[in-house]
Design an enzyme around this catalytic site. Sequence first.
Site, PDB file in Angstrom:
ATOM      1  N   GLU A 163       0.783  -1.235   0.000  1.00 61.65           N
ATOM      2  CA  GLU A 163       0.000   0.000   0.000  1.00 61.65           C
ATOM      3  C   GLU A 163       0.819   1.292   0.000  1.00 61.65           C
ATOM      4  O   GLU A 163       0.785   2.074   0.952  1.00 61.65           O
ATOM      5  CB  GLU A 163      -0.962   0.018   1.193  1.00 61.65           C
ATOM      6  CG  GLU A 163      -1.994  -1.088   1.152  1.00 61.65           C
ATOM      7  CD  GLU A 163      -3.041  -0.980   2.242  1.00 61.65           C
ATOM      8  OE1 GLU A 163      -4.097  -1.605   2.089  1.00 61.65           O
ATOM      9  OE2 GLU A 163      -2.806  -0.270   3.247  1.00 61.65           O
ATOM     10  N   GLU A 357      -5.412  -8.522   1.037  1.00 66.20           N
ATOM     11  CA  GLU A 357      -6.136  -8.127   2.251  1.00 66.20           C
ATOM     12  C   GLU A 357      -7.606  -7.939   1.910  1.00 66.20           C
ATOM     13  O   GLU A 357      -7.944  -7.353   0.886  1.00 66.20           O
ATOM     14  CB  GLU A 357      -5.621  -6.808   2.844  1.00 66.20           C
ATOM     15  CG  GLU A 357      -4.257  -6.856   3.462  1.00 66.20           C
ATOM     16  CD  GLU A 357      -3.862  -5.510   4.076  1.00 66.20           C
ATOM     17  OE1 GLU A 357      -4.768  -4.699   4.411  1.00 66.20           O
ATOM     18  OE2 GLU A 357      -2.652  -5.261   4.218  1.00 66.20           O
TER      19      GLU A 357
END
Length: 452
Positions: A163, A357
């Site tokens: 991320e 995720e």
Amino acid sequence: MTFKKDFMWGAATASYQIEGSTNIDGRGYTIWDDFCSKPGKVLNGDSGEIASDSYNRNKEDVSIMKQLGLKAYRFSIAWSRIIPNGYGAINPAGLEYYRDFIDLLIENNIEPVVTLYHWDLPYELFKIGGWQNPNISDYFVEYVKEFVSFMGQRVKYYITFNEPQCFIGLGHVTGVHAPGTICSRKTVLEMAHNVLLSHGKAVKAIRELGNEFKVGYAPTSSVYYPATNKKEDIEAAKKAYFDIDTNQENYMWNVSWWSDPIILGKYPEKGLEIFKEDLPNINQEDMDTICQPLDFYCQNIYNGKAVISDNNGSYKVIEAEKGSPLTSCDWPVTPQVLYWGPKFLYERYKLPIIISENGMAAHDWISIDGKVHDPNRIDFVHQYLIELKKAYEEGIDIEGYFLWSLLDNFEWEKGYSQRFGMVYVDYETQKRIIKDSGFWYKSVIKSNGELL
């Protein structure tokens, strides 16, 4: 129908969120240690100093993973445990700790999936410019080479970054994450370019250490999905998903700026036009370095927004209806994103997809019977996995799914106020209790998704 025989059913965590032991065995100080020490930055003044104490309880945690039937475990390495300052002297104790932990996973038939960077930058690197330092890609590569070469054949799957939209965007555009230094757009774009260079150099270094390694990358996104199945709305949603939208608070929150260079070898043209006054010097040599062949492409996906065509070649975002479902941290519940996200990403990038995720924060507590009942999480994951299975059945190459998270943990600026785990953690005693969702997920894994 089930998923493929070797589908990677797993759970995910991050080093700073679960390990604790921040002053143990030579670990260096990080930007998150520092950020948590600043009043008002993290809810209730919480920190990852103890977290879920997984550094000391990893044997118990692996035992729980085995009980849940996990096929794989995605976790991150604390750079500062390997090289405390981020550059310079190696810390053998850190390497030995992760080696022993990885051996434990392998002994229990759990595939280790290693994320090399999940936000916890060594503080000494931050002091010399952090991601703006032109040498940081070389520092990162030295760390990666030390770790990968030490682990040898133990680890097959590596993910370079988790991320970047967050550790650059939230760290330097909005400042709500560490290090919390709000920078100019020029500075932020330099940092972003250095992250991409670091990724490319790391992939090359891993390849040079062995052909057996599989390497990927794990950005994140809020998925734009079509409000209807009309062709024009599907095209509008796809356009929105890969757009560069500078009207957002975090203008770095997008897919294409972070993934097009890595996979397609070029920055998106709209972004180059929008950012042209602030761009760093970008040459073809850089782009050749950044664009390295990958074995898989990850995406962290939690939610999204519906889109319709504006009937003028663009799109219109549909605001959520009043009373629409929200998780405990006020994130929308939009299962459609686990169909449309992988579909759009696979069509654009043509790489096998891993959902690295997905999950939800819920108001969990220990019930009067001593158990933790979380039917809302079961329903959430069930609905999302139905959509993922639909994408898989339509031919999207999906290799795995990692539930966030294995354990309740330190949830960044939200401290310990949000529980994402399928295992409950009592932060006073560190007692672990498998929630109902954990047992449900075990049954999904056992059926290889057939029961969905």
